[in-house]
Design an enzyme around this catalytic site. Structure first.
Site, PDB file in Angstrom:
ATOM      1  N   GLY A  29       0.705  -1.216   0.088  1.00  0.00           N
ATOM      2  CA  GLY A  29      -0.118  -0.053   0.030  1.00  0.00           C
ATOM      3  C   GLY A  29       0.897   1.400   0.162  1.00  0.00           C
TER       4      GLY A  29
ATOM      5  CG  ASN B 107       2.580   3.239  -5.440  1.00  0.00           C
ATOM      6  OD1 ASN B 107       2.800   4.354  -6.276  1.00  0.00           O
ATOM      7  ND2 ASN B 107       3.057   2.053  -6.050  1.00  0.00           N
TER       8      ASN B 107
ATOM      9  NE  ARG C 151     -10.213 -12.761 -13.885  1.00  0.00           N
ATOM     10  CZ  ARG C 151      -9.043 -12.827 -13.475  1.00  0.00           C
ATOM     11  NH1 ARG C 151      -8.740 -11.713 -12.148  1.00  0.00           N
ATOM     12  NH2 ARG C 151      -8.278 -13.775 -13.210  1.00  0.00           N
TER      13      ARG C 151
ATOM     14  CG  HIS D  49       3.406  -2.026 -15.094  1.00  0.00           C
ATOM     15  ND1 HIS D  49       3.038  -3.180 -14.484  1.00  0.00           N
ATOM     16  CD2 HIS D  49       4.608  -2.356 -15.799  1.00  0.00           C
ATOM     17  CE1 HIS D  49       3.914  -4.105 -15.140  1.00  0.00           C
ATOM     18  NE2 HIS D  49       4.676  -3.524 -15.768  1.00  0.00           N
TER      19      HIS D  49
HETATM   20  C1  GAR Z   1       4.071  -1.338  -6.980  1.00  0.00           C
HETATM   21  O1  GAR Z   1       5.639  -1.235  -7.350  1.00  0.00           O
HETATM   22  C2  GAR Z   1       3.199  -1.401  -8.316  1.00  0.00           C
HETATM   23  O2  GAR Z   1       3.943  -0.539  -9.446  1.00  0.00           O
HETATM   24  C3  GAR Z   1       3.090  -2.489  -8.536  1.00  0.00           C
HETATM   25  O3  GAR Z   1       3.087  -3.429  -7.297  1.00  0.00           O
HETATM   26  C4  GAR Z   1       3.839  -2.656  -6.201  1.00  0.00           C
HETATM   27  C5  GAR Z   1       2.790  -2.503  -5.286  1.00  0.00           C
HETATM   28  O4  GAR Z   1       3.482  -1.738  -4.061  1.00  0.00           O
HETATM   29  N1  GAR Z   1       2.089  -3.103  -9.427  1.00  0.00           N
HETATM   30  C6  GAR Z   1       2.192  -3.986 -10.416  1.00  0.00           C
HETATM   31  O5  GAR Z   1       3.122  -4.831 -10.553  1.00  0.00           O
HETATM   32  C7  GAR Z   1       0.976  -4.210 -11.242  1.00  0.00           C
HETATM   33  N2  GAR Z   1       1.074  -4.787 -12.488  1.00  0.00           N
HETATM   34  P1  GAR Z   1       2.702  -0.755  -3.046  1.00  0.00           P
HETATM   35  O6  GAR Z   1       1.706  -1.971  -2.665  1.00  0.00           O
HETATM   36  O7  GAR Z   1       3.688  -0.585  -1.939  1.00  0.00           O
HETATM   37  O8  GAR Z   1       1.916   0.341  -3.675  1.00  0.00           O
END
Ligand code: GAR
Length: 203
Positions: free
Chosen positions: A12, A14, A65, A109
């Site tokens: 989490g 982001n 889904r 991404h």
């Molecule tokens: C982030 O690096 C995001 O870009 C990636 O998962 C991580 C989540 O981190 N998402 C993907 O790879 C989607 N294809 P977070 O939970 O700390 O935000």
């Protein structure tokens, strides 16, 4: 006031960066209406509760889904969400969900798309021997990591980097990129032209 629905599956960071941007005034006239996790013990879900934000858990384990996504979509509608932000949401969305929120779903991404879609994109870029890496915020369409790009941030890969230092540096860029992308989309000043997301021309 624009209302964000944030979907998470894990750490989490982001989501927390978006929450910080709102608290610190970098994202104005914007609220987090709901944080939804598909994973019960997601750290981001606990963090959202600590911040006093509305949260919901729709465990996706063993669920079809379409049915799962219908529950998530109903929750987003109940909370009058304007924009859905996938912030480390590690689950593909059903076509029904994507068309219900057409051009209103953003995903972050950790690669410079169209390079390295899918999982562990930072590792893929490192192992490939790229000299530049970065992150992409894009609209979600019916294909994996393929929608119109809102913005990207790039960084060099240095000789002294390893896959972990690279992932960390990309994450710092992600935290900046997501806020900027949300602000751009909510501003109403940009439009989609073919595959390009560009500032609207004056009438
Ligand atoms: C982030 O690096 C995001 O870009 C990636 O998962 C991580 C989540 O981190 N998402 C993907 O790879 C989607 N294809 P977070 O939970 O700390 O935000």
């Amino acid at each position: 006031m624009k209302r964000l629905g944030i979907l998470i599956s894990g750490r989490g960071s982001n989501f927390l960066a978006i929450a910080r941007s709102i608290a610190e005034g970098r994202l104005q006239d914007t609220d987090i209406a709901i944080v939804i996790s598909n994973v019960a013990d997601a750290h981001g879900l606990a963090a959202a509760k600590e911040l006093g934000l509305p949260t919901a858990l729709f465990s996706s384990r063993g669920r079809n889904r379409r049915d799962h996504d219908a529950d998530v979509a109903a929750c987003l509608r109940e909370h009058n969400v304007d924009l859905v932000c996938l912030a480390g949401y590690m689950r593909l969305l059903s076509p029904e969900f994507i068309s219900a929120f057409h051009n209103r779903i953003l995903n972050i991404h950790p690669s410079l798309l169209p390079a390295f879609p899918g999982l562990e994109a930072q590792h893929q870029a490192f192992d490939y021997g790229c000299k530049v890496a970065g992150c992409t915020v894009h609209f979600v369409d019916e294909h994996l990591d393929s929608g119109v790009i809102v913005l990207q941030r790039a960084i060099p890969i240095l000789d002294e980097d390893d896959a972990h230092s690279l992932a960390f540096k990309i994450l710092i860029e992600e935290h900046i990129a997501f806020t900027e992308a949300i602000a751009r989309v909510l501003s109403g000043e940009y439009e989609i032209e073919g595959r390009r997301y560009v500032r609207k021309k004056p009438a």
